[in-house]
Design a protein around this motif. Structure first.
Motif, mmCIF file in Angstrom:
data_model
loop_
_atom_site.group_PDB
_atom_site.id
_atom_site.type_symbol
_atom_site.label_atom_id
_atom_site.label_comp_id
_atom_site.label_asym_id
_atom_site.label_seq_id
_atom_site.Cartn_x
_atom_site.Cartn_y
_atom_site.Cartn_z
ATOM 1 N N LEU A 59 -38.727 14.949 82.934
ATOM 2 C CA LEU A 59 -37.287 15.130 82.944
ATOM 3 C C LEU A 59 -36.843 15.632 84.309
ATOM 4 O O LEU A 59 -37.621 16.263 85.037
ATOM 5 C CB LEU A 59 -36.862 16.144 81.878
ATOM 6 C CG LEU A 59 -37.279 15.870 80.439
ATOM 7 C CD1 LEU A 59 -36.822 17.021 79.539
ATOM 8 C CD2 LEU A 59 -36.702 14.557 79.938
ATOM 9 N N SER A 60 -35.608 15.343 84.643
ATOM 10 C CA SER A 60 -35.012 15.939 85.836
ATOM 11 C C SER A 60 -33.625 16.442 85.485
ATOM 12 O O SER A 60 -32.910 15.839 84.684
ATOM 13 C CB SER A 60 -34.938 14.932 86.988
ATOM 14 O OG SER A 60 -34.114 13.823 86.665
ATOM 15 N N VAL A 61 -33.280 17.577 86.054
ATOM 16 C CA VAL A 61 -31.936 18.125 85.938
ATOM 17 C C VAL A 61 -31.397 18.276 87.355
ATOM 18 O O VAL A 61 -32.037 18.901 88.213
ATOM 19 C CB VAL A 61 -31.924 19.477 85.205
ATOM 20 C CG1 VAL A 61 -30.528 20.092 85.211
ATOM 21 C CG2 VAL A 61 -32.408 19.303 83.776
ATOM 22 N N HIS A 62 -30.238 17.681 87.603
ATOM 23 C CA HIS A 62 -29.596 17.691 88.907
ATOM 24 C C HIS A 62 -28.269 18.424 88.761
ATOM 25 O O HIS A 62 -27.475 18.110 87.855
ATOM 26 C CB HIS A 62 -29.314 16.263 89.395
ATOM 27 C CG HIS A 62 -30.470 15.318 89.255
ATOM 28 N ND1 HIS A 62 -31.041 14.670 90.325
ATOM 29 C CD2 HIS A 62 -31.156 14.881 88.151
ATOM 30 C CE1 HIS A 62 -32.023 13.893 89.909
ATOM 31 N NE2 HIS A 62 -32.107 14.005 88.584
ATOM 32 N N ILE A 63 -27.996 19.360 89.647
ATOM 33 C CA ILE A 63 -26.753 20.124 89.605
ATOM 34 C C ILE A 63 -26.183 20.142 91.010
ATOM 35 O O ILE A 63 -26.877 20.524 91.965
ATOM 36 C CB ILE A 63 -26.993 21.560 89.108
ATOM 37 C CG1 ILE A 63 -27.684 21.548 87.743
ATOM 38 C CG2 ILE A 63 -25.678 22.337 89.033
ATOM 39 C CD1 ILE A 63 -28.282 22.875 87.340
ATOM 40 N N ALA A 64 -24.931 19.726 91.151
ATOM 41 C CA ALA A 64 -24.351 19.644 92.490
ATOM 42 C C ALA A 64 -22.858 19.914 92.441
ATOM 43 O O ALA A 64 -22.166 19.521 91.496
ATOM 44 C CB ALA A 64 -24.610 18.268 93.105
ATOM 45 N N ASP A 65 -22.373 20.573 93.486
ATOM 46 C CA ASP A 65 -20.934 20.763 93.674
ATOM 47 C C ASP A 65 -20.419 19.571 94.463
ATOM 48 O O ASP A 65 -20.510 19.531 95.696
ATOM 49 C CB ASP A 65 -20.676 22.078 94.412
ATOM 50 C CG ASP A 65 -21.046 23.288 93.578
ATOM 51 O OD1 ASP A 65 -20.567 23.381 92.435
ATOM 52 O OD2 ASP A 65 -21.830 24.130 94.056
ATOM 53 N N ALA A 111 -21.029 19.052 88.896
ATOM 54 C CA ALA A 111 -21.522 18.059 87.937
ATOM 55 C C ALA A 111 -23.006 18.252 87.714
ATOM 56 O O ALA A 111 -23.711 18.846 88.538
ATOM 57 C CB ALA A 111 -21.260 16.644 88.453
ATOM 58 N N ALA A 112 -23.478 17.736 86.589
ATOM 59 C CA ALA A 112 -24.914 17.754 86.292
ATOM 60 C C ALA A 112 -25.344 16.376 85.815
ATOM 61 O O ALA A 112 -24.549 15.617 85.242
ATOM 62 C CB ALA A 112 -25.231 18.799 85.224
ATOM 63 N N LEU A 113 -26.594 16.075 86.050
ATOM 64 C CA LEU A 113 -27.237 14.875 85.522
ATOM 65 C C LEU A 113 -28.511 15.301 84.826
ATOM 66 O O LEU A 113 -29.338 16.001 85.409
ATOM 67 C CB LEU A 113 -27.559 13.895 86.653
ATOM 68 C CG LEU A 113 -28.495 12.724 86.284
ATOM 69 C CD1 LEU A 113 -27.816 11.771 85.305
ATOM 70 C CD2 LEU A 113 -28.953 11.975 87.545
ATOM 71 N N ILE A 114 -28.653 14.900 83.565
ATOM 72 C CA ILE A 114 -29.888 15.079 82.805
ATOM 73 C C ILE A 114 -30.536 13.708 82.693
ATOM 74 O O ILE A 114 -29.878 12.748 82.266
ATOM 75 C CB ILE A 114 -29.610 15.627 81.393
ATOM 76 C CG1 ILE A 114 -28.786 16.920 81.458
ATOM 77 C CG2 ILE A 114 -30.902 15.858 80.633
ATOM 78 C CD1 ILE A 114 -28.200 17.312 80.115
ATOM 79 N N ALA A 115 -31.806 13.579 83.067
ATOM 80 C CA ALA A 115 -32.439 12.261 83.049
ATOM 81 C C ALA A 115 -33.892 12.377 82.631
ATOM 82 O O ALA A 115 -34.529 13.421 82.809
ATOM 83 C CB ALA A 115 -32.347 11.602 84.425
ATOM 84 N N ALA A 116 -34.409 11.288 82.057
ATOM 85 C CA ALA A 116 -35.813 11.185 81.673
ATOM 86 C C ALA A 116 -36.401 9.949 82.336
ATOM 87 O O ALA A 116 -35.760 8.899 82.394
ATOM 88 C CB ALA A 116 -35.957 11.091 80.157
ATOM 89 N N TRP A 117 -37.656 10.093 82.814
ATOM 90 C CA TRP A 117 -38.283 9.059 83.633
ATOM 91 C C TRP A 117 -39.706 8.777 83.150
ATOM 92 O O TRP A 117 -40.359 9.646 82.595
ATOM 93 C CB TRP A 117 -38.349 9.520 85.096
ATOM 94 C CG TRP A 117 -37.042 9.995 85.622
ATOM 95 C CD1 TRP A 117 -36.544 11.273 85.577
ATOM 96 C CD2 TRP A 117 -36.033 9.195 86.250
ATOM 97 N NE1 TRP A 117 -35.290 11.316 86.148
ATOM 98 C CE2 TRP A 117 -34.951 10.064 86.564
ATOM 99 C CE3 TRP A 117 -35.948 7.839 86.584
ATOM 100 C CZ2 TRP A 117 -33.802 9.609 87.203
ATOM 101 C CZ3 TRP A 117 -34.797 7.381 87.207
ATOM 102 C CH2 TRP A 117 -33.747 8.268 87.515
ATOM 103 N N GLU A 118 -40.143 7.555 83.409
ATOM 104 C CA GLU A 118 -41.526 7.213 83.085
ATOM 105 C C GLU A 118 -42.509 8.068 83.876
ATOM 106 O O GLU A 118 -43.543 8.481 83.358
ATOM 107 C CB GLU A 118 -41.789 5.738 83.397
ATOM 108 C CG GLU A 118 -41.126 4.778 82.430
ATOM 109 C CD GLU A 118 -41.447 3.334 82.775
ATOM 110 O OE1 GLU A 118 -42.118 3.097 83.808
ATOM 111 O OE2 GLU A 118 -41.034 2.443 82.021
ATOM 112 N N ASP A 119 -42.189 8.320 85.138
ATOM 113 C CA ASP A 119 -43.087 9.096 85.995
ATOM 114 C C ASP A 119 -42.325 9.526 87.238
ATOM 115 O O ASP A 119 -41.145 9.198 87.423
ATOM 116 C CB ASP A 119 -44.342 8.286 86.374
ATOM 117 C CG ASP A 119 -44.007 6.909 86.951
ATOM 118 O OD1 ASP A 119 -42.945 6.765 87.613
ATOM 119 O OD2 ASP A 119 -44.809 5.978 86.757
#
Length: 273
Positions: free
Chosen positions: A16-22, A67-75
């Protein structure tokens, strides 16, 4: 809502990745409209952009321009390709990114089938190092007010805990609600959730069990294994690894019962001990 065993989970192992940015108030609508998917983003399993706000007592508050992005990845390679080539990734590049390996799951989230790693969970418990928790919920609108009251109480208790290094509420009204939290240790996280000092989280769990707040919800305990950038002037994973004399590291006297899962919008331990 019961804990899910490895054999019951379906789908590939993911990171998983969590991205947080202004990104600014003007750019926020464009970021929120972005909907990367597996067709145009190879290796992507799930993605959701959200508004953000603080985890705190009181009514929900949005942080303008964040804003935030929640994402799931194969690798990791799939995530790296996204970071190097996606316009959305470029919009979020000046913020903070954390990579997470799910090690325990309670509940279920239809768009995101996850298979956990028992070895990683055992290592995390053994090392008792920093732990991240991601909650995902699809709210029952008729339960919105009780949910907000319970969340306010539990979130206020969490925000005051010195072992909580970073936290963020994420939402796409009217139904999608989520949180991300980073704790100094597994034991400190359990102390917040099930210790005797503060009953707010346990009360929220009991209320959810009596009449669920969500149509579906998942609570993922994760190992943070990589991060870049800053969040509010610091890198939280590094900060979580620095010992704190005030941070609790006592294993609580109460552990969750079988079938007990966290319920609030605030930070949760993803399936207990």
């Amino acid at each position: 809502m019961s804990n899910i065993s490895l054999a019951e989970l379906r789908g590939p192992a993911v990171i998983l990745s969590v991205h947080i940015a202004d990104v600014g108030v003007r750019s926020l609508p464009g970021v929120l409209r972005a909907r990367p998917g597996p067709v145009d983003t190879p290796g992507l399993r799930y993605a959701r952009t959200t508004f953000t706000g603080p985890v705190a007592a009181g009514p929900p508050r949005l942080r303008p321009g964040r804003a935030a992005l929640i994402a799931a990845w194969e690798d990791d390679s799939a995530l790296d390709r996204f970071l190097s080539s996606s316009p959305l990734a470029r919009q979020l590049a000046d913020g903070w990114l954390v990579r997470l390996r799910p090690v325990r799951v309670a509940g279920a989230w239809g768009p995101l089938p996850v298979r956990t790693d028992p070895a990683a969970d055992a290592a995390l418990t053994e090392e008792d190092g920093p732990v991240a928790v991601l909650t995902l919920g699809r709210l029952r609108l008729r339960r919105a007010m009780p949910f907000l009251r319970a969340s306010s109480s539990a979130s206020g208790r969490a925000a005051a805990d010195p072992a909580l290094v970073a936290s963020l509420a994420m939402a796409r009204p009217p139904r999608t609600v989520s949180t991300f939290s980073l704790w100094r240790s597994v034991s400190a996280m359990r102390q917040y959730a099930y210790g005797s000092a503060g009953p707010q989280h346990r009360n929220a769990v009991r209320e959810h069990q009596a009449d669920p707040f969500h149509h579906e919800a998942a609570f993922l305990r994760c190992r943070p294994y990589g991060a870049r950038g800053l969040l509010d002037g610091r890198e939280p994973v590094t900060a979580a690894s620095v010992p704190s004399a005030s941070a609790s590291s006592v294993v609580p006297p109460h552990s969750p019962r079988a079938g007990e899962a966290p319920a609030s919008f605030g930070p949760d331990p993803a399936g207990g001990s």
